[in-house]
Design a protein around this motif. Structure first.
Motif, mmCIF file in Angstrom:
data_model
loop_
_atom_site.group_PDB
_atom_site.id
_atom_site.type_symbol
_atom_site.label_atom_id
_atom_site.label_comp_id
_atom_site.label_asym_id
_atom_site.label_seq_id
_atom_site.Cartn_x
_atom_site.Cartn_y
_atom_site.Cartn_z
ATOM 1 N N ALA A 1 33.124 31.699 44.603
ATOM 2 C CA ALA A 1 32.867 33.122 44.894
ATOM 3 C C ALA A 1 34.123 33.873 45.363
ATOM 4 C CB ALA A 1 31.729 33.252 45.898
ATOM 5 N N PRO A 2 34.922 33.329 46.309
ATOM 6 C CA PRO A 2 36.112 34.084 46.740
ATOM 7 C C PRO A 2 37.135 34.266 45.623
ATOM 8 C CG PRO A 2 35.669 32.208 48.212
ATOM 9 C CD PRO A 2 34.739 32.075 47.069
ATOM 10 N N VAL A 3 37.316 33.215 44.796
ATOM 11 C CA VAL A 3 38.286 33.307 43.693
ATOM 12 C C VAL A 3 37.807 34.330 42.666
ATOM 13 C CG1 VAL A 3 39.329 32.014 41.790
ATOM 14 C CG2 VAL A 3 39.114 30.952 44.030
ATOM 15 N N GLU A 4 36.505 34.338 42.428
ATOM 16 C CA GLU A 4 35.971 35.283 41.448
ATOM 17 C C GLU A 4 36.149 36.726 41.913
ATOM 18 O OE1 GLU A 4 32.559 34.454 39.029
ATOM 19 O OE2 GLU A 4 31.615 36.262 39.805
ATOM 20 N N ALA A 5 35.949 36.948 43.193
ATOM 21 C CA ALA A 5 36.110 38.304 43.725
ATOM 22 C C ALA A 5 37.544 38.778 43.463
ATOM 23 C CB ALA A 5 35.800 38.308 45.223
ATOM 24 N N GLN A 6 38.512 37.884 43.665
ATOM 25 C CA GLN A 6 39.915 38.245 43.418
ATOM 26 C C GLN A 6 40.152 38.491 41.924
ATOM 27 O OE1 GLN A 6 42.373 38.998 45.592
ATOM 28 N NE2 GLN A 6 43.504 39.550 43.731
ATOM 29 N N HIS A 7 39.566 37.627 41.089
ATOM 30 C CA HIS A 7 39.735 37.742 39.632
ATOM 31 C C HIS A 7 39.216 39.104 39.155
ATOM 32 C CE1 HIS A 7 39.925 36.514 35.467
ATOM 33 N NE2 HIS A 7 38.625 36.694 35.309
ATOM 34 N N LEU A 8 38.049 39.513 39.656
ATOM 35 C CA LEU A 8 37.484 40.803 39.250
ATOM 36 C C LEU A 8 38.382 41.954 39.723
ATOM 37 C CD1 LEU A 8 33.667 40.144 39.839
ATOM 38 C CD2 LEU A 8 34.854 40.308 37.654
ATOM 39 N N ARG A 9 38.977 41.780 40.908
ATOM 40 C CA ARG A 9 39.898 42.824 41.406
ATOM 41 C C ARG A 9 41.141 42.911 40.509
ATOM 42 N NH1 ARG A 9 38.056 41.439 46.620
ATOM 43 N NH2 ARG A 9 39.620 39.815 46.891
ATOM 44 N N ASN B 1 42.386 46.094 38.551
ATOM 45 C CA ASN B 1 43.719 46.669 38.819
ATOM 46 C C ASN B 1 44.656 46.555 37.626
ATOM 47 O OD1 ASN B 1 42.904 47.254 41.381
ATOM 48 N ND2 ASN B 1 43.638 45.320 42.237
ATOM 49 N N ARG B 2 44.095 46.059 36.514
ATOM 50 C CA ARG B 2 44.884 45.928 35.289
ATOM 51 C C ARG B 2 46.106 45.019 35.454
ATOM 52 N NH1 ARG B 2 41.160 47.071 33.191
ATOM 53 N NH2 ARG B 2 40.577 48.739 31.800
ATOM 54 N N THR B 3 45.931 43.930 36.228
ATOM 55 C CA THR B 3 47.010 42.952 36.330
ATOM 56 C C THR B 3 47.235 42.307 34.964
ATOM 57 O OG1 THR B 3 46.259 42.575 38.562
ATOM 58 C CG2 THR B 3 47.807 40.970 37.700
ATOM 59 N N TYR B 4 46.134 42.284 34.156
ATOM 60 C CA TYR B 4 46.236 41.741 32.799
ATOM 61 C C TYR B 4 46.467 42.889 31.821
ATOM 62 C CZ TYR B 4 44.058 37.362 34.369
ATOM 63 O OH TYR B 4 43.764 36.178 34.972
ATOM 64 N N SER B 5 47.260 42.648 30.767
ATOM 65 C CA SER B 5 47.434 43.672 29.742
ATOM 66 C C SER B 5 46.715 43.213 28.479
ATOM 67 C CB SER B 5 48.913 43.855 29.444
ATOM 68 O OG SER B 5 49.370 42.754 28.667
ATOM 69 N N ALA B 6 46.739 44.058 27.438
ATOM 70 C CA ALA B 6 46.112 43.687 26.169
ATOM 71 C C ALA B 6 46.950 42.651 25.428
ATOM 72 C CB ALA B 6 45.955 44.937 25.310
ATOM 73 N N ASP B 7 48.201 42.470 25.862
ATOM 74 C CA ASP B 7 49.090 41.521 25.178
ATOM 75 C C ASP B 7 48.807 40.100 25.667
ATOM 76 O OD1 ASP B 7 51.043 40.013 24.088
ATOM 77 O OD2 ASP B 7 52.725 41.052 25.046
ATOM 78 N N PRO C 1 40.459 38.513 29.549
ATOM 79 C CA PRO C 1 41.539 37.563 29.806
ATOM 80 C C PRO C 1 41.069 36.455 30.738
ATOM 81 C CG PRO C 1 41.810 39.550 31.155
ATOM 82 C CD PRO C 1 40.648 39.805 30.233
ATOM 83 N N PRO C 2 41.587 35.263 30.724
ATOM 84 C CA PRO C 2 42.637 34.814 29.821
ATOM 85 C C PRO C 2 42.094 34.128 28.567
ATOM 86 C CG PRO C 2 42.357 33.188 31.545
ATOM 87 C CD PRO C 2 41.300 34.237 31.762
ATOM 88 N N SER C 3 40.826 34.397 28.186
ATOM 89 C CA SER C 3 40.289 33.740 26.984
ATOM 90 C C SER C 3 40.449 34.631 25.760
ATOM 91 C CB SER C 3 38.813 33.398 27.179
ATOM 92 O OG SER C 3 38.676 32.459 28.205
#
Ligand code: FAD
Length: 417
Positions: A25-33, A37-43, A227-229
């Motif tokens: 749960a804590p890791v998922e909350a960070q992943h959703l944030r 926050n667009r830490t991931y791009s379309a590339d 991301p990242p799949s």
């Protein structure tokens, strides 16, 4: 009729719940944030795995919460479909849990295919690292240029040429292909257009680093790239792999698809219902917390009735899914065709209905990234298409139903006149 879970299921459920609450749960909350926050791009070439997720995989494996989907007692947990189904539901409450327990699509389906149909060499080369969670995989069937809900339409080719298979064509919506650890794809292609309708296509193992394989882009779902799949468009241009990469043999694509029919849909549908439970919980919590016109939202208008209807819908879909799982366990997927198609229509639609109501209860906030509801909605909407659109499954159910009336025709009734 006994509705209780087996002792093994109860034990796994308890441990999965604890693991998810404490670690995931804590890791998922960070992943959703991060996604918000667009830490991931379309590339996708810039995508990286979350180190926390990889660490949790090791922990899950050490805790014996690993490969629970596989009915093989040595390589997996050796659970029946009925026993595994509640575990899939629990995992479905989280976006990350299925992968952390090495129980996520499409890898589970691909591992099942290799487990059931792979040669010893194919198992050694690909099944072993997949079961160890060292690599990930994709399934490349759908094509941009043909209506792919009819799998016999597939136009990309897999032609036997001496000791090799030559592969050409375009695939898209290949889930997981953007993952940095994705190394292998199961490609479904046309081998013999003259053969009977269900003996024309083959499944071939294609390592992604083979010359001629190019990932062109990732496709967004409502603007999100998962991301990242990711879900990729992949071109295969004169790709050559050894003939030993064929699964089962030339023209056996549909036989394989039929042989693994069922379990994957049980997993999908139970995960859907887990997601629906999560959405209903969010809806009720929000409705109890927030006040309008002097009352908690749940007590306004038809909200109580709505909640009751959603509870009924989820429970009905779960019972139907467990019944389908039981039928597969007793008599195999072919004996449960109607039920498998019925749950594939029912569960994603129930999820969509619940998430839609939960968004409504959240007001405008429900459409933001402050809650996971838009992601759950995208998931529901996706599943009404992926693995066969609703209409195709309804068509199959109707066909089976009408077949009951086909023969022998009753004598025409005598006229009363
Ligand atoms: C997020 C996501 C992930 C996916 N992952 C994968 C993957 O990993 N690998 C893979 O190979 N594919 C994957 N798919 C693709 C998916 O399986 C196909 O989109 C699906 O099979 C439908 O094919 P199509 O898109 O070509 O639709 P089409 O075949 O063009 O159908 C379009 C519409 O026509 C209608 N229709 C079709 N047949 C009938 C019928 N018999 N009766 C009435 N109406 C009908 C339906 O409304 C249907 O939605 C994924 C899709 C999504 C959205």
């Amino acid at each position: 009729m006994d509705f209780s879970h087996s002792p093994r299921t109860q034990d796994y459920l308890k441990r999965i719940r604890a693991f998810m609450q404490t670690h995931i749960a804590p890791v998922e909350a960070q992943h959703l944030r991060d996604i918000a926050n667009r830490t991931y791009s379309a590339d996708w070439t810039q995508w990286t795995v979350l180190p926390e997720v990889e660490a949790l995989k090791i922990q899950a494996r050490e805790a014996g919460l690993w490969n629970l989907f596989l009915p093989d007692a040595e390589l997996g947990a050796g659970l029946s479909n009925v026993e595994y189904a509640p575990l899939a539901e629990e995992m479905g409450k989280s976006f990350l849990a299925p992968e952390i327990f090495n129980c996520n699509a499409p890898d589970t389906g691909n591992m099942e295919v290799l487990w059931k149909y792979g040669t010893p060499a194919q198992k050694e080369h690909w099944l072993k690292p997949l079961l160890a969670g060292e690599i990930r995989s994709a399934f490349c069937m759908t094509e941009p240029d043909v209506a792919s809900s009819d799998a016999t339409n597939m136009r990309a080719t897999a032609i036997v040429d001496g000791d090799e298979i030559v592969i050409n064509g375009k695939k898209w919506w290949s889930t997981g292909i953007g993952h940095p650890h994705c190394k292998i794809a199961i490609f479904m292609g046309l081998t013999d257009a003259q053969a009977s309708r269900h003996a024309q296509h083959s499944m071939v193992l294609v390592p992604l680093d083979t010359k001629g394989v190019t990932i062109k882009r990732m496709l967004p779902v409502f603007g999100e790239y998962d991301p990242p799949s990711g879900h990729g468009e992949v071109w295969f241009e004169n790709v050559r792999v050894p003939k030993t990469n064929l699964l089962l043999g030339p023209g056996k694509g549909f036989q394989i698809a039929q042989g693994r029919l069922g379990p994957g849909r049980i997993h999908h549908c139970m995960r859907c219902l887990g997601a629906a439970e999560r959405a209903l919980q969010l809806m009720i919590e929000r409705g109890l917390d927030r006040i309008a016109f002097g009352k908690p939202l749940v007590n306004l208008g038809g909200n109580r009735e709505r909640i009751a209807d959603l509870r009924i819908a989820i429970d009905q879909a779960r019972l139907l899914t467990l019944y389908a799982a039981w039928k597969i366990d007793k008599a195999g997927g072919m004996a449960a065709l109607t039920e498998i198609s019925a749950i594939k229509v029912s569960a994603p639609n129930v999820l969509q209905q619940v998430v839609d109501a939960a968004i409504q209860m959240h007001g405008a906030g429900g459409l933001s990234y402050d809650f996971p509801l838009t992601a759950l909605y995208a998931h529901a909407r996706t599943l009404r298409l992926a693995d066969g659109p609703d209409e195709v499954h309804r068509g199959l159910i109707a066909k089976m139903e009408l077949a009951k009336y086909a023969a022998p025709r009753a004598k025409p009734k005598e006229s009363a006149a």
